[in-house]
Structure formats: structure tokens, C-alpha cells
Write a protein that holds these residues in place. Structure first.
Motif, short mmCIF file in Angstrom:
data_model
loop_
_atom_site.label_atom_id
_atom_site.label_comp_id
_atom_site.label_asym_id
_atom_site.label_seq_id
_atom_site.Cartn_x
_atom_site.Cartn_y
_atom_site.Cartn_z
N TYR A 164 0.86 -1.19 0.00
CA TYR A 164 0.00 0.00 0.00
C TYR A 164 0.89 1.24 0.00
N HIS A 165 0.53 2.22 -0.83
CA HIS A 165 1.31 3.45 -0.90
C HIS A 165 0.39 4.63 -1.16
N SER A 166 0.47 5.66 -0.33
CA SER A 166 -0.32 6.87 -0.53
C SER A 166 0.41 7.83 -1.46
N LEU A 167 -0.27 8.28 -2.49
CA LEU A 167 0.32 9.25 -3.40
C LEU A 167 0.52 10.60 -2.71
N LEU A 168 -0.46 11.02 -1.95
CA LEU A 168 -0.36 12.34 -1.31
C LEU A 168 0.20 12.24 0.11
N ILE A 223 0.55 -3.52 -6.10
CA ILE A 223 0.69 -2.15 -5.61
C ILE A 223 -0.72 -1.61 -5.37
N TRP A 224 -0.98 -1.29 -4.12
CA TRP A 224 -2.29 -0.80 -3.69
C TRP A 224 -2.18 0.70 -3.50
N SER A 225 -2.51 1.44 -4.54
CA SER A 225 -2.36 2.89 -4.52
C SER A 225 -3.54 3.54 -3.81
N ASP A 226 -3.27 4.67 -3.15
CA ASP A 226 -4.30 5.41 -2.42
C ASP A 226 -3.87 6.88 -2.37
N GLY A 227 -4.73 7.73 -1.81
CA GLY A 227 -4.39 9.14 -1.66
C GLY A 227 -4.40 9.89 -2.97
N GLU A 228 -5.24 9.44 -3.89
CA GLU A 228 -5.27 10.00 -5.24
C GLU A 228 -6.30 11.09 -5.44
N TRP A 229 -7.24 11.25 -4.50
CA TRP A 229 -8.51 11.91 -4.78
C TRP A 229 -8.44 13.42 -5.01
N GLU A 230 -7.37 14.06 -4.59
CA GLU A 230 -7.30 15.52 -4.73
C GLU A 230 -6.80 15.97 -6.10
N CYS A 231 -6.13 15.09 -6.84
CA CYS A 231 -5.46 15.51 -8.08
C CYS A 231 -5.73 14.50 -9.20
N PRO A 232 -5.75 14.97 -10.45
CA PRO A 232 -5.94 14.04 -11.57
C PRO A 232 -4.70 13.19 -11.81
N ASP A 233 -4.86 12.13 -12.54
CA ASP A 233 -3.73 11.23 -12.80
C ASP A 233 -2.62 11.93 -13.58
N THR A 234 -2.96 12.99 -14.33
CA THR A 234 -1.92 13.72 -15.07
C THR A 234 -0.97 14.45 -14.13
N VAL A 242 0.09 -6.73 -9.99
CA VAL A 242 -1.30 -6.32 -10.08
C VAL A 242 -1.42 -4.97 -9.40
N VAL A 243 -2.28 -4.10 -9.94
CA VAL A 243 -2.53 -2.80 -9.32
C VAL A 243 -4.03 -2.58 -9.19
N ASN A 244 -4.39 -1.62 -8.33
CA ASN A 244 -5.79 -1.26 -8.16
C ASN A 244 -6.13 -0.04 -9.03
N ASP A 245 -7.14 0.72 -8.64
CA ASP A 245 -7.68 1.76 -9.51
C ASP A 245 -7.51 3.18 -8.95
N ARG A 246 -6.72 3.38 -7.92
CA ARG A 246 -6.61 4.70 -7.29
C ARG A 246 -5.36 5.43 -7.76
N TRP A 247 -5.43 5.95 -8.99
CA TRP A 247 -4.27 6.59 -9.61
C TRP A 247 -4.55 8.04 -10.00
N GLY A 248 -5.68 8.58 -9.59
CA GLY A 248 -6.07 9.94 -9.87
C GLY A 248 -7.54 10.09 -9.55
N LYS A 249 -7.98 11.33 -9.32
CA LYS A 249 -9.35 11.52 -8.87
C LYS A 249 -10.39 11.12 -9.93
N ASN A 250 -9.95 10.92 -11.16
CA ASN A 250 -10.85 10.50 -12.22
C ASN A 250 -10.75 9.02 -12.55
#
Length: 462
Positions: free
Chosen positions: A178-182, A223-234, A256-264
Motif C-alpha cells: 500500500y502506498h499513498s500518493l499524497l 501495488i495498492w495505490s491510495d491518496g489519489e482523490w485531490e489531483c488528476p492522474d496527469t 497487479v494494481v488497483n484503480d486509485r491513480w487519480g481523482k478521475n
């Protein structure tokens, strides 16, 4: 190199794009994925993930020190300035105490990774997802870009990510990170937000270096991504990282990865879908998904004031597992260890109860597929799964007179019915209209193979 809207791309990303564009396509060469969602979303999901079905989530970090409210303690205290958190700090810590002062108290003194791995194996987990960094920014490995705010420099003085990974590998349990982007209060992240995300200082100097380091150092299965919700994937440069991950990383064939890579992105792009915490669809989705939930109903991190009523019961956990798998999902069940590295007894008890149930019923869970019918209600709720030519009916209430009616299966001349954990065939009769009636074994409750959620296996049905 300038990206869209004047955003600067990290040098490593720019070089990667040039290499991708320059790579000649050879007949028979592995497919290469370009850094865009149509290409990345077309990648087949590695088969191990769908076969695994059940995993354990671990939320552990500096938030395990105050261990009050939730793992969002720092944000609720100093981001939102909630009164309850301010009073908690006033009543329990000296004036001027900062969140950083919690760091040295995150000792992991009783963290024995082999004991954790043994517990997770006994629980029947086929994969474990471990917190490398939550939104507080503290890293559970010696991150080269998190000076003096990581588990090697502060607190445990250990590489927690590496130690647990080694223990899981010995037991052939897949390892997810698990890794938080923000990071809530990182100065560079706050600067980028102040600049309306027209700069990517935080991404280029913190987020992306950490993700590349985690992959190269620990070679995770997930890779379980999180902390994506404030910014777009770009802003996060997610597609560039994922194209490297799928094309050139040391885990390109298995990861394998999940779907939390940007707020969209959530529920739209990535590998499998989480959609949202504790997501449970009402019908069979057309995309692989995972339900993540926590044994503590109110927090993902450990809370010192947890009550028994706050913890999911054994039957609640097993029901969620059965429902999730019947609907084609994976079930990821979270525990929050203490600051010392202990998994409290009630959490251990719940995990072991799942493992005990899976020892009997795992045939209907692991590597199963959704059947043409997922749920029927005829006096008792019945969830279906299938594997090869077998159909499994998992019923949640023991029927009156020990006769189970199943409406959906169509019997044939070769139909055979057994019960997992009980020897011998079960007698059955065809219903005049549809389905069949199954005579269950007349056993005292103590002699039944499991305490709830019993499984009958049907061969030769349509």
C-alpha cells in the motif's frame, strides 16, 4: 520536457517516454503498453490475483502511537482542528507536543514478522497488503527521499517492509504494498496545490521516486495505490509509472494494481477496481474487483479504546467473504497492529476463525468463478460459486427438517451432491417444478464441519 498545461515531467519519465517511442516492435516480442488508459486498461490481469480470493490488509504507522479516533489522526487534529482531537491532545500530552514527536514512540518492539506471516497463513490469506506509507508521509522502509521520517531513522530503526516481505516469501504468500500518493502536510505538495497543480515538485521529488524504489527494492506482487482523490492522474504521472511497471519493471509479468491513480480513475481505470472503501456491488460486475474492509468498523488503524461491539463478528466476516467471492471479487480484510507491533487477540481470533472455515470450505472459494446465478433466497440465503464443472451452494441458515431446497440448479442423470467436510453422498430429489431438495446430514451442531455458512457441492448440474 513540458507536459500538458505546462507541467514539468521528471527526467526519468521523459527518458522513459523516449525509450518507449524508440523501441522497435519485433515479431513475437512481448506487447508494450503506452502511457495512456486505453493501452494500460487492456493489460490482462495476472491470474494469481483472481485465484487468491482472500487477503489481509495491514494499516500500521505513526498513527498507531496516539491510536485514537482513526489513522487520520493528524489530519483531524491539525488539518481540520476537530475539537475532540484537540481536547485529546490537551488532556494526554504536554503543551507544544507535535505529531513528529510521536515518531520515536513507534517502536515496533514486539514486531516479529515470522509470527505475523504464520498468523496470516493460518487465516488462509493468499496475499497480504502492507502499509509502506500512509497520508502522514512516514515510510515503513528506509526511503531515500523521506529523511528522518522513516522506520530506519526514527522509531523501530528497522526496515519493516523488507522484514515482512521476507517472512511472507518463505510461506509463498503474495506481497502487496500500500502506498499513498499524497502527504497531507508535505511542503512541496502544499506548494503544488498553491500553484493550482501547474507544478509537480512533490511528484518528481517524492511520490515517483518512492514508487520506483519500492518496486525495485521489494519486487511486490501488488501495488495498492491510495491518496489519489485531490489531483488528476496527469498530476501524479500515473500512466507513465504504470507503463514502466508493465513493460520494464522487475515485476512486469506478475504485478497487479488497483484503480486509485487519480481523482478521475476509481472504478474506471487501473488493474482491478476498489471503487471505494467497503464497496459491495448489488450484482455481478463485468470487471475484476476487490472489497477492502476492516475488522474495526470505525478505523483502519489500531485504536486503544476499541470495544468488542466495534469489531466485526466471525459470521459477519465470513458472510462478506462469501458474498464477495460469489460476485466475482476478492476480499481484503484489515487489521491495525499496535505501535509495538502486536496484533491484538480479538483480531487474531477473527483471522483464525476465517482460516478454520476456509480449511473446510476453501474448495468453494479459492480459484472459483461466479456461477450463472449468484444468490437465491428460499427460506435461507444461498450464495453460489463454481469451479470447473462443479457448482457450490453456500447456505447461511440451517433449514428446518434438515432439507435444503435449491431452485436454480438443473439436475441431470449424473447429478451428485456432497457436503464439504462431511463424508459420503447426500440424498436428493428433484422438485416437480424446478430445482432439487437435498437431505442434509442429521448431526448435532457440534459435529457439523463449520458453525455457519455450510457448503454443498453439486456435480452434474446445469
Amino acid at each position: 520536457m513540458q507536459g500538458p498545461a505546462g507541467k514539468s515531467r521528471p527526467v526519468g519519465v521523459a527518458l522513459l517516454v523516449l525509450l518507449l517511442g524508440a523501441a522497435p516492435s519485433r515479431p513475437g516480442a512481448p506487447r508494450r503498453y503506452t502511457p495512456d488508459w486505453p493501452s494500460l486498461d487492456s493489460r490482462p490481469l495476472p491470474a494469481w490475483f483472481d485465484e487468491a480470493k482472500f487477503g489481509v490488509f495491514v494499516h500500521w504507522g505513526v498513527f498507531s502511537v496516539p491510536a485514537w479516533g482513526s489513522e487520520w489522526f493528524w489530519w483531524h487534529w491539525q488539518g481540520e482542528e476537530r475539537l475532540g482531537y484537540r481536547l485529546f491532545m490537551r488532556d494526554n500530552y504536554p503543551p507544544g507536543f507535535t505529531y513528529g514527536d510521536f515518531g520515536p514512540q513507534f517502536t515496533a518492539r514486539f514486531f516479529h514478522p515470522d509470527e505475523w506471516a504464520q498468523l496470516f497463513q493460518a487465516a488462509g490469506a493468499k496475499y497480504v497488503v502492507f502499509t509502506t506509507k500512509h497520508h502522514e508521509g512516514f515510510t515503513n522502509w528506509p526511503s531515500p527521499v523521506s529523511w528522518n521520517w522513516n522506520s530506519k531513522d526514527v522509531g523501530p530503526h528497522r526496515d519493516l517492509v523488507g522484514e515482512l516481505g521476507a517472512a511472507l516469501q518463505k510461506r509463498n504468500i503474495r506481497y502487496g504494498l500500500y502506498h499513498s500518493l499524497l502527504e497531507w502536510f508535505h511542503p512541496l505538495y502544499l506548494l503544488d496545490k498553491k500553484n493550482d497543480l501547474k507544478t509537480q515538485h512533490f511528484v518528481s521529488s517524492k511520490t515517483m521516486p518512492e514508487l520506483y524504489d519500492l518496486v525495485n527494492s521489494y519486487k511486490p506482487d501488488l501495488i495498492w495505490s491510495d491518496g489519489e482523490w485531490e489531483c488528476p492522474d496527469t498530476y501524479w504521472n500515473s500512466t507513465y509509472f504504470l507503463s514502466w511497471l508493465y513493460n520494464d519493471s522487475p515485476v512486469k509479468d506478475k504485478v497487479v494494481v488497483n484503480d486509485r491513480w487519480g481523482k478521475n480513475c476509481s472504478c474506471h481505470h487501473g488493474g482491478y477496481y476498489n471503487c471505494q472503501d467497503k464497496f459491495m456491488p448489488e450484482s455481478l460486475p463485468d470487471h475484476k474487483w476487490e472489497m477492502c474492509t476492516s475488522l474495526d468498523k470505525w478505523s483502519w488503524g489500531y485504536r486503544r479504546d476499541t470495544k468488542v461491539a466495534d469489531v466485526l463478528s466471525e459470521s459477519e466476516v465470513i458472510l462478506e467473504l462469501v458474498q464477495t467471492v460469489s460476485l466475482g471479487g476478492n476480499y481484503l480484510l484489515n487489521v491495525g497492529p499496535t505501535k509495538d507491533g502486536l496484533i491484538i487477540p480479538i483480531f487474531q481470533e477473527r483471522l483464525l476463525a476465517v482460516g478454520k472455515w476456509l480449511q473446510v470450505s476453501g474448495e468453494a472459494i479459492y480459484a472459483s468463478k461466479p456461477w450463472r446465478v449468484q444468490l437465491e433466497k428460499n427460506g435461507t440465503s444461498v450464495w453460489y460459486t463454481s469451479k470447473d464443472s462443479a457448482v457450490y451452494a453456500i447456505f447461511l441458515q440451517w433449514p428446518e427438517r434438515e432439507v435444503l431446497y435449491l431452485k436454480s440448479p438443473i439436475t441431470t442423470s449424473t447429478t451428485r451432491v456432497t457436503m464439504l467436510g462431511v463424508g459420503g453422498d447426500l440424498k436428493w430429489s428433484k422438485d416437480p417444478d424446478e430445482g432439487l431438495h437435498i437431505s442434509l446430514p442429521r448431526l448435532p451442531p457440534s459435529a457439523l464441519p463449520v458453525e455457519f455458512a455450510w457448503t454443498v457441492k453439486l456435480a452434474g448440474v446445469k
